[in-house]
Design an enzyme around this catalytic site. Structure first.
Site, PDB file in Angstrom:
ATOM      1  N   HIS A 121      33.615 -22.547  -3.624  1.00 14.76           N
ATOM      2  CA  HIS A 121      33.841 -21.250  -4.263  1.00 14.76           C
ATOM      3  C   HIS A 121      33.561 -21.326  -5.764  1.00 14.76           C
ATOM      4  O   HIS A 121      34.019 -22.230  -6.458  1.00 14.76           O
ATOM      5  CB  HIS A 121      35.281 -20.811  -4.026  1.00 14.76           C
ATOM      6  CG  HIS A 121      35.594 -19.451  -4.559  1.00 14.76           C
ATOM      7  ND1 HIS A 121      35.148 -18.299  -3.956  1.00 14.76           N
ATOM      8  CD2 HIS A 121      36.306 -19.051  -5.649  1.00 14.76           C
ATOM      9  CE1 HIS A 121      35.572 -17.252  -4.648  1.00 14.76           C
ATOM     10  NE2 HIS A 121      36.269 -17.684  -5.679  1.00 14.76           N
ATOM     11  N   VAL A 177      38.984 -24.760  -3.923  1.00 15.64           N
ATOM     12  CA  VAL A 177      37.680 -25.310  -4.297  1.00 15.64           C
ATOM     13  C   VAL A 177      36.636 -25.037  -3.219  1.00 15.64           C
ATOM     14  O   VAL A 177      35.439 -25.026  -3.490  1.00 15.64           O
ATOM     15  CB  VAL A 177      37.793 -26.829  -4.557  1.00 15.64           C
ATOM     16  CG1 VAL A 177      36.437 -27.444  -4.881  1.00 15.64           C
ATOM     17  CG2 VAL A 177      38.770 -27.103  -5.688  1.00 15.64           C
ATOM     18  N   GLU A 178      37.079 -24.781  -2.007  1.00 15.45           N
ATOM     19  CA  GLU A 178      36.146 -24.606  -0.892  1.00 15.45           C
ATOM     20  C   GLU A 178      35.926 -23.131  -0.560  1.00 15.45           C
ATOM     21  O   GLU A 178      35.107 -22.472  -1.184  1.00 15.45           O
ATOM     22  CB  GLU A 178      36.628 -25.417   0.313  1.00 15.45           C
ATOM     23  CG  GLU A 178      36.669 -26.915   0.006  1.00 15.45           C
ATOM     24  CD  GLU A 178      37.123 -27.750   1.180  1.00 15.45           C
ATOM     25  OE1 GLU A 178      36.479 -27.676   2.250  1.00 15.45           O
ATOM     26  OE2 GLU A 178      38.122 -28.486   1.049  1.00 15.45           O
ATOM     27  N   MET A 179      36.701 -22.565   0.376  1.00 16.67           N
ATOM     28  CA  MET A 179      36.474 -21.172   0.786  1.00 16.67           C
ATOM     29  C   MET A 179      37.410 -20.200   0.062  1.00 16.67           C
ATOM     30  O   MET A 179      37.159 -18.998   0.024  1.00 16.67           O
ATOM     31  CB  MET A 179      36.598 -21.060   2.301  1.00 16.67           C
ATOM     32  CG  MET A 179      35.545 -21.916   3.013  1.00 16.67           C
ATOM     33  SD  MET A 179      35.789 -22.115   4.788  1.00 16.67           S
ATOM     34  CE  MET A 179      35.140 -20.575   5.404  1.00 16.67           C
TER      35      MET A 179
END
Length: 351
Positions: A99, A141-143
């Protein structure tokens, strides 16, 4: 006399050929027996837990969710972004882009055959595929979805998903839950089994491997690689310190120590599966090594305390390539995702 000599020579060549063939077959049979001690062929399907039996409806739903970027806050990142099925379940990046173009600290491991592992993630913090599927969706940090409620509300705003969850989880009073989203994704992931030529070998077809690959398999066993990389996954079944004999040259990550805070878990990671390994570069938990031959040399040095010759590395890599399997055709077919209703499904323009 010349005719007799030619006949005798032909007979001697036949005898030598049969003798060589017999010796080769005996050697192949012995190698197969040794290999079957350390490895097992892939099953046709990965066993499912009792609370999440695999069904066609669940798999179909889970596949759509796996490819659906609307499970992310931005609407552009899906499970397949980092675990691309068409590139053997990885993104071939050192660390994945999440993200807002943030980068994670660890290399994304392959999702193929992952349901056979002892646990999920490099540090084993998720016990199974269901638990693993919940993590990235909420990871900032991801989705980067803010919470489970937001995920559920977004999925509920898509009418076709409402119907599919009822079919897949019809026995539930509330079919669409965060747990059921994870269960559906996990059900799909359990179909991602990639049988290879090595499985044919383990099942008795000694002609499935080339002579060079067999030499590599012998070295893989005799050098001690099988002490960690064994079982169905040729790895994935245990934890081990990375840097047993000497430190890994790029070591910064403390591994399972970050989870357990136990000194004995410092630099300990889940042993990765080597299935499809020649296609899942870059290597190791940090993705610092891009060349498979370099990875093999490093493993020899830091884990086994040996220096492998160029010929030995070449043969071991040849064996590793025989672990490249066939991705299920159904998984490679990108699903048509259900449309959202425009009046209820909006992305925040600030995200």
């Amino acid at each position: 006399m010349r005719k007799f000599n030619r006949t005798l020579i032909g007979f001697l060549i036949l005898v030598l050929t049969l003798s060589t063939l017999t010796r080769t077959l005996a050697q192949d049979s012995e190698l197969l027996k040794q290999a079957q001690i350390f490895f097992k062929p892939l099953p046709k399907e990965i066993p499912a837990p009792s609370d999440n039996p695999t069904t066609p409806q669940k798999v179909q739903l889970g596949k759509k969710l796996f490819f659906d970027p609307r499970l992310s806050l931005s609407g552009v990142i899906s499970c397949n972004t980092c675990h691309n099925i068409s590139t053997y379940g990885v993104d071939n990046l050192e660390t994945s882009i999440g993200h807002g173009f943030q980068r994670g600290s660890r290399n994304a491991p392959t999702v193929l055959n992952a349901g056979l592992h002892i646990a999920q993630f490099w540090d084993g913090r998720a016990k199974d595929l269901e638990e693993q599927a919940k993590g990235p969706i909420l990871n900032p940090v991801e989705m980067a979805m803010p919470d489970e409620k937001s995920v559920v509300e977004r999925i509920k705003s898509i009418p076709e998903y409402v119907d599919e969850f009822k079919k897949a989880f019809g026995g539930s009073q509330e079919p669409i839950t965060y747990d059921n989203i994870a269960r559906a994704i996990a059900a799909f992931e359990r179909t991602l089994v990639t049988p290879s030529r090595f499985d044919r070998f383990l099942n008795g077809d000694t002609s499935a491997l080339t002579e060079k690959e067999k030499e590599g398999l012998k070295l893989f066993i005799s050098k001690g690689c099988v002490s960690c990389h064994n079982g169905i996954g040729v790895g994935g079944g245990m934890y081990q310190k990375f840097g047993i004999v000497k430190p890994y040259p790029y070591q910064k990550d403390l591994g399972r120590y970050e989870i357990t805070k136990k000194e004995e878990d410092r630099y300990v990671f889940k042993v990765p599966s080597l299935r499809n390994v020649t296609r899942t570069y870059p290597y190791f938990h940090d993705g610092k090594v891009w060349n498979i031959k370099e990875a093999v040399r490093i493993m020899g040095e830091v884990q086994l305390g040996i220096t492998l010759s160029e010929d030995e590395v070449d043969k071991i890599v040849a064996f590793l390539d025989s672990l490249t399997g066939e991705i299920p055709k159904e998984a490679l077919e990108i699903p048509v995702l259900p449309p959202a209703t425009t009046d209820t499904f909006r992305f925040n323009s600030k995200n």
